[in-house]
Write a protein that holds these residues in place. Structure first.
Motif, short mmCIF file in Angstrom:
data_model
loop_
_atom_site.label_atom_id
_atom_site.label_comp_id
_atom_site.label_asym_id
_atom_site.label_seq_id
_atom_site.Cartn_x
_atom_site.Cartn_y
_atom_site.Cartn_z
N GLN A 157 -0.56 -11.85 23.19
CA GLN A 157 -0.08 -11.29 21.92
C GLN A 157 -1.17 -11.40 20.85
O GLN A 157 -1.36 -10.49 20.05
CB GLN A 157 1.20 -12.02 21.48
CG GLN A 157 1.88 -11.32 20.31
CD GLN A 157 3.25 -11.92 20.00
OE1 GLN A 157 4.06 -12.15 20.88
NE2 GLN A 157 3.49 -12.17 18.73
N PHE A 158 -1.89 -12.52 20.86
CA PHE A 158 -2.98 -12.68 19.89
C PHE A 158 -4.07 -11.63 20.12
O PHE A 158 -4.61 -11.06 19.17
CB PHE A 158 -3.58 -14.10 19.99
CG PHE A 158 -4.57 -14.35 18.90
CD1 PHE A 158 -4.15 -14.80 17.66
CD2 PHE A 158 -5.92 -14.10 19.09
CE1 PHE A 158 -5.06 -14.99 16.63
CE2 PHE A 158 -6.84 -14.29 18.07
CZ PHE A 158 -6.40 -14.75 16.84
N TYR B 66 -2.17 -19.72 17.48
CA TYR B 66 -0.99 -19.39 18.29
C TYR B 66 -0.91 -17.87 18.48
O TYR B 66 -1.90 -17.27 18.91
CB TYR B 66 0.27 -20.01 17.64
CG TYR B 66 1.43 -20.16 18.59
CD1 TYR B 66 1.36 -21.01 19.69
CD2 TYR B 66 2.60 -19.45 18.40
CE1 TYR B 66 2.43 -21.15 20.56
CE2 TYR B 66 3.68 -19.58 19.27
CZ TYR B 66 3.58 -20.43 20.35
OH TYR B 66 4.63 -20.57 21.22
N VAL B 67 0.24 -17.23 18.18
CA VAL B 67 0.30 -15.76 18.41
C VAL B 67 -0.40 -14.96 17.32
O VAL B 67 -0.58 -13.75 17.45
CB VAL B 67 1.76 -15.25 18.52
CG1 VAL B 67 2.40 -15.68 19.82
CG2 VAL B 67 2.59 -15.68 17.32
N GLY B 68 -0.75 -15.64 16.22
CA GLY B 68 -1.49 -14.93 15.16
C GLY B 68 -0.66 -14.49 13.96
O GLY B 68 -1.11 -13.66 13.18
N ASP B 69 0.53 -15.08 13.77
CA ASP B 69 1.34 -14.74 12.58
C ASP B 69 0.53 -15.01 11.30
O ASP B 69 0.52 -14.18 10.38
CB ASP B 69 2.62 -15.59 12.52
CG ASP B 69 3.67 -15.13 13.52
OD1 ASP B 69 3.55 -14.01 14.04
OD2 ASP B 69 4.62 -15.90 13.77
N LYS C 132 8.32 -9.54 20.59
CA LYS C 132 7.20 -10.33 20.06
C LYS C 132 7.63 -11.76 19.78
O LYS C 132 8.72 -12.00 19.27
CB LYS C 132 6.68 -9.68 18.79
CG LYS C 132 5.64 -8.61 19.04
CD LYS C 132 4.85 -8.35 17.79
CE LYS C 132 3.67 -7.45 18.08
NZ LYS C 132 2.88 -7.19 16.88
N ILE C 133 6.75 -12.71 20.09
CA ILE C 133 6.99 -14.13 19.77
C ILE C 133 6.55 -14.33 18.32
O ILE C 133 5.54 -13.77 17.89
CB ILE C 133 6.15 -15.05 20.68
CG1 ILE C 133 6.41 -14.75 22.15
CG2 ILE C 133 6.38 -16.50 20.37
CD1 ILE C 133 5.30 -15.25 23.08
#
Ligand SMILES: C[S@@+](CC[C@H](N)C(=O)[O-])C[C@H]1O[C@@H](n2cnc3c(N)ncnc32)[C@H](O)[C@@H]1O
Length: 185
Positions: free
Chosen positions: A83-84, A40-43, A3-4
């Motif tokens: 990933q999002f 972005y990736v949703g962090d 995962k990023i």
């Protein structure tokens, strides 16, 4: 597949949770909707989806928007977006809006959003425009906030925030998030 993550520094997630807890002290975030600009990736989106009733997640997921922002060119945005999308599937309370902030804002009626979190374009003009466009969408007792206040990589963020809200109480958190409560304006 690995995962990023963009929020892997020590306080990057803790500080954002602290901000959610701070808002929750005023009014339950479980009954609030939040708009996030730049996901972005949703962090950060994942943290919001666990705290808020509903999250509108705005991002064009396109490379090349700012040559001073590593997120703009480091990784292929189609991988970031995939990933999002996984996060959206798992969460059930995220509405993904694939668009630039300036286009997405037109979908929102004035005074209807509880919280706006600005983490899109990190230039002075980008943050200034986001504040200007999104402030009218926030409810009277709502919150406007964002990321990278005081970051040496993005000096334009603090400049734009201070210029707009300098006279008021700007609360900051350990992940460099900033927040202003609107009824204090
Ligand atoms: C630093 S990343 C966001 C990080 C994320 N909020 C987090 O904390 O994990 C910045 C994001 O802003 C998005 N972005 C750039 N220009 C934008 C614009 N005009 N409107 C909305 N999002 C934008 C980029 O695609 C990128 O995904």
């Amino acid at each position: 597949m690995k995962k990023i993550s963009i929020r892997n520094a020590k306080f990057a997630k803790i500080g954002l949770q602290d901000m959610c807890d701070y808002i929750n002290k005023h009014e339950s975030t479980r009954s609030m909707c939040l708009v996030e600009i730049g996901c972005y990736v949703g962090d950060s989106t994942e943290i919001f989806s666990k705290n808020f009733e509903f999250v509108f997640a705005i991002d064009p997921w396109q490379n090349g928007y700012d040559d001073k922002d590593a997120a703009s060119f480091q990784i292929d945005m189609s991988i970031v977006e995939k990933q999002f999308n996984m996060l959206c599937k798992e969460s059930g309370n995220i509405c993904k809006i694939k668009a630039k902030s300036e286009i997405a804002v037109e979908k929102f009626i004035d005074y209807t959003v509880d919280v706006v979190y600005i983490d899109g374009l990190h230039t002075y003009d980008g943050v200034k425009n986001d504040i200007k466009m999104w402030l009218p969408k926030v409810k009277q007792y709502g919150f406007i906030c964002g990321h990278d206040y005081g970051s040496k990589h993005f000096p334009g963020v603090k400049q734009a925030v201070d210029e707009h809200f300098g006279k008021y109480d700007i609360k900051t958190f350990s992940d460099s998030s900033w927040l202003v409560k609107l009824d204090e304006l």
